[in-house]
Design a protein around this motif. Structure first.
Motif, mmCIF file in Angstrom:
data_model
loop_
_atom_site.group_PDB
_atom_site.id
_atom_site.type_symbol
_atom_site.label_atom_id
_atom_site.label_comp_id
_atom_site.label_asym_id
_atom_site.label_seq_id
_atom_site.Cartn_x
_atom_site.Cartn_y
_atom_site.Cartn_z
ATOM 1 N N ALA A 16 21.762 -14.037 -25.035
ATOM 2 C CA ALA A 16 21.203 -13.520 -23.785
ATOM 3 C C ALA A 16 20.727 -14.700 -22.947
ATOM 4 N N VAL A 17 21.027 -14.640 -21.654
ATOM 5 C CA VAL A 17 20.640 -15.697 -20.726
ATOM 6 C C VAL A 17 19.775 -15.088 -19.621
ATOM 7 N N PHE A 18 18.599 -15.673 -19.422
ATOM 8 C CA PHE A 18 17.687 -15.216 -18.379
ATOM 9 C C PHE A 18 17.507 -16.343 -17.364
ATOM 10 N N ILE A 19 17.561 -16.009 -16.089
ATOM 11 C CA ILE A 19 17.340 -16.995 -15.027
ATOM 12 C C ILE A 19 15.988 -16.725 -14.377
ATOM 13 N N LEU A 20 15.117 -17.737 -14.408
ATOM 14 C CA LEU A 20 13.800 -17.639 -13.788
ATOM 15 C C LEU A 20 13.797 -18.410 -12.471
ATOM 16 N N PRO A 21 12.978 -17.989 -11.523
ATOM 17 C CA PRO A 21 12.990 -18.602 -10.186
ATOM 18 C C PRO A 21 12.313 -19.963 -10.132
ATOM 19 N N ASP A 22 12.455 -20.593 -8.973
ATOM 20 C CA ASP A 22 11.782 -21.864 -8.711
ATOM 21 C C ASP A 22 10.326 -21.560 -8.358
ATOM 22 N N ALA A 23 9.482 -21.504 -9.401
ATOM 23 C CA ALA A 23 8.063 -21.197 -9.198
ATOM 24 C C ALA A 23 7.280 -21.795 -10.354
ATOM 25 N N PRO A 24 6.053 -22.245 -10.103
ATOM 26 C CA PRO A 24 5.261 -22.844 -11.186
ATOM 27 C C PRO A 24 5.111 -21.927 -12.395
ATOM 28 N N TRP A 25 4.875 -20.630 -12.175
ATOM 29 C CA TRP A 25 4.699 -19.727 -13.318
ATOM 30 C C TRP A 25 5.952 -19.679 -14.179
ATOM 31 N N ALA A 26 7.122 -19.732 -13.539
ATOM 32 C CA ALA A 26 8.382 -19.660 -14.276
ATOM 33 C C ALA A 26 8.597 -20.912 -15.109
ATOM 34 N N ARG A 27 8.240 -22.073 -14.560
ATOM 35 C CA ARG A 27 8.401 -23.315 -15.308
ATOM 36 C C ARG A 27 7.425 -23.369 -16.481
ATOM 37 N N ARG A 28 6.220 -22.825 -16.274
ATOM 38 C CA ARG A 28 5.226 -22.826 -17.346
ATOM 39 C C ARG A 28 5.621 -21.913 -18.504
ATOM 40 N N VAL A 29 6.237 -20.786 -18.194
ATOM 41 C CA VAL A 29 6.438 -19.754 -19.207
ATOM 42 C C VAL A 29 7.767 -19.870 -19.947
ATOM 43 N N SER A 30 8.637 -20.772 -19.524
ATOM 44 C CA SER A 30 10.008 -20.789 -20.060
ATOM 45 C C SER A 30 10.059 -20.937 -21.577
ATOM 46 N N GLY A 31 9.210 -21.779 -22.134
ATOM 47 C CA GLY A 31 9.245 -21.992 -23.574
ATOM 48 C C GLY A 31 8.723 -20.813 -24.364
ATOM 49 N N VAL A 32 7.531 -20.315 -24.002
ATOM 50 C CA VAL A 32 6.949 -19.204 -24.757
ATOM 51 C C VAL A 32 7.718 -17.910 -24.530
ATOM 52 N N PHE A 33 8.342 -17.765 -23.375
ATOM 53 C CA PHE A 33 9.185 -16.589 -23.127
ATOM 54 C C PHE A 33 10.388 -16.614 -24.060
ATOM 55 N N GLY A 34 10.992 -17.786 -24.222
ATOM 56 C CA GLY A 34 12.107 -17.917 -25.163
ATOM 57 C C GLY A 34 11.679 -17.599 -26.586
ATOM 58 N N ASN A 35 10.490 -18.069 -26.975
ATOM 59 C CA ASN A 35 9.983 -17.773 -28.317
ATOM 60 C C ASN A 35 9.746 -16.277 -28.500
ATOM 61 N N ALA A 36 9.166 -15.635 -27.480
ATOM 62 C CA ALA A 36 8.891 -14.200 -27.574
ATOM 63 C C ALA A 36 10.187 -13.408 -27.714
ATOM 64 N N LEU A 37 11.210 -13.800 -26.971
ATOM 65 C CA LEU A 37 12.498 -13.120 -27.070
ATOM 66 C C LEU A 37 13.124 -13.330 -28.441
ATOM 67 N N ALA A 38 13.009 -14.558 -28.961
ATOM 68 C CA ALA A 38 13.580 -14.858 -30.280
ATOM 69 C C ALA A 38 12.912 -14.010 -31.359
ATOM 70 N N ASN A 39 11.609 -13.815 -31.234
ATOM 71 C CA ASN A 39 10.891 -13.011 -32.220
ATOM 72 C C ASN A 39 11.221 -11.525 -32.087
ATOM 73 N N ALA A 40 11.442 -11.073 -30.847
ATOM 74 C CA ALA A 40 11.732 -9.655 -30.619
ATOM 75 C C ALA A 40 13.169 -9.295 -30.978
ATOM 76 N N HIS A 41 14.086 -10.259 -30.846
ATOM 77 C CA HIS A 41 15.514 -10.016 -31.126
ATOM 78 C C HIS A 41 16.026 -11.124 -32.046
ATOM 79 N N PRO A 42 15.660 -11.091 -33.321
ATOM 80 C CA PRO A 42 15.949 -12.209 -34.239
ATOM 81 C C PRO A 42 17.425 -12.460 -34.500
ATOM 82 N N GLN A 43 18.279 -11.513 -34.182
ATOM 83 C CA GLN A 43 19.709 -11.697 -34.423
ATOM 84 C C GLN A 43 20.410 -12.355 -33.241
ATOM 85 N N ARG A 44 19.677 -12.598 -32.158
ATOM 86 C CA ARG A 44 20.283 -13.056 -30.909
ATOM 87 C C ARG A 44 19.765 -14.437 -30.525
#
Length: 261
Positions: A167-195
C-alpha cells in the motif's frame, strides 16, 4: 556506515577513535585499531538494544523506550517482561518511544515540535524515562499532543495504490505530514502485518521523501528496495528514500510491488 565510509576513513586517518554502533547497512567494515564497531542488521535489533547489551542493561528502560520507538514492539515487551517491568510501565515507555521517534521526522528542524539537540539535552536530566513522562515541566505533553493530532490527520488519507501485498500513501507538503510519516508507517505495519507500506511525502523543494515499512510478519527487503534509488538506504525492516524525483514515482511503485510480490 555504508553511507558514511568516506568520513569514517577521514576521521580514522586524522587520529580519531571511533565507537560506531548501528543497525543499518554497513557494507565492508574497515579494520582499524582505533575503530570499535558494533553493527548488527538483524531486523529484531536496533541501535539502542545494541548499546543496552554493551552497557549490560544499565539504562534498560531508556533502551526499551527507543526500541518501542523503532517499532520493535514484541522484542521490547519481551525484554521488559524478562527485566521485571510491569505492563503499565511498558505501555508508558511504548508511547514515549513513539513520541520521541515521531519528533525526529521533518524536512527541517522548524518542522519539529522540539529541536533534537535541545530534546536530547533535556532527556539527560531523567535517568528513568518515567520521570520525564510524569514531570509537568517536561515537553512530553507537547510531543504527545502533536503526535495524536498529526496521526489523526494521516488516518483519513486514502491509499494512492493498494493491493493485498503493498500500500502506498501520499501525504501533502505540510509540516504535520512530514512529522507523521514515520509513525504513520509503523501504525499501518502493525494494523496490516501481512502488507508492506510506503509513505510518500511531498517535499517543499520538489520531489518526494519516501518511508518504507516491510511487512511486520516478514521484516525484510526494505533496504534492498530503497537502495535501488540514489538517495535511498536503511535496514531490512524499515528504510527510506530522501529525495525521489516526481517522474520516478511510477518506477518506485513498480519496484515496491515487485519486491513484495
Amino acid at each position: 556506515m555504508d553511507k558514511n565510509k568516506r568520513d569514517v576513513a577521514r576521521l580514522l586517518d586524522a587520529g580519531a577513535e571511533l565507537f560506531y554502533v548501528d543497525h543499518h547497512l554497513a557494507g565492508e567494515i574497515p579494520v582499524h585499531p582505533h575503530l570499535k564497531a558494533i553493527i548488527d542488521t538483524d531486523s529484531g535489533v536496533c541501535t539502542s538494544l545494541l548499546v543496552d547489551q554493551y552497557l549490560k542493561g544499565r539504562f534498560r528502560s531508556w533502551a526499551l523506550t527507543a526500541a518501542f520507538g523503532d517499532n520493535l514492539v514484541k522484542v521490547a515487551e519481551t525484554i521488559g517482561q524478562q527485566s521485571g517491568l510491569p505492563s503499565e510501565q511498558l505501555q508508558q515507555l511504548h508511547l514515549l518511544g513513539t513520541c520521541l521517534n515521531y519528533n525526529g521526522y521533518g524536512e527541517t528542524v522548524a518542522d519539529l515540535h522540539v529541536a533534537p539537540d535541545s530534546l536530547f539535552c533535556s532527556l539527560l536530566a531523567y535517568p528513568n524515562p518515567v520521570d520525564f513522562i510524569s514531570d509537568p515541566d517536561s515537553c512530553y505533553q507537547r510531543l504527545y499532543d502533536g503526535y495524536r493530532d498529526d496521526l489523526a490527520k494521516a488516518e483519513v488519507v486514502k491509499a494512492d495504490y493498494v493491493t493485498d501485498r503493498v500500500a502506498v500513501f501520499i501525504l501533502p507538503d505540510a509540516p504535520w505530514a512530514r512529522r507523521v510519516s514515520g509513525v504513520f508507517g509503523n501504525a499501518l505495519a502493525n494494523a496490516h502485518p501481512q502488507r508492506a507500506h510506503a509513505i510518500v511525502t511531498v517535499r517543499t523543494q520538489g520531489g518526494y521523501q519516501v518511508s518504507v515499512r516491510a511487512p511486520a510478519n516478514n521484516k525484510s527487503g526494505a533496504d534492498v528496495l530503497c537502495n535501488q534509488f540514489p538517495s535511498g538506504g536503511g535496514r531490512r525492516g524499515a528504510a527510506g528514500i530522501n529525495q525521489l524525483p516526481v517522474d520516478q514515482y511510477a518506477e518506485f511503485v513498480a519496484a515496491f510491488e515487485a519486491q513484495y510480490q
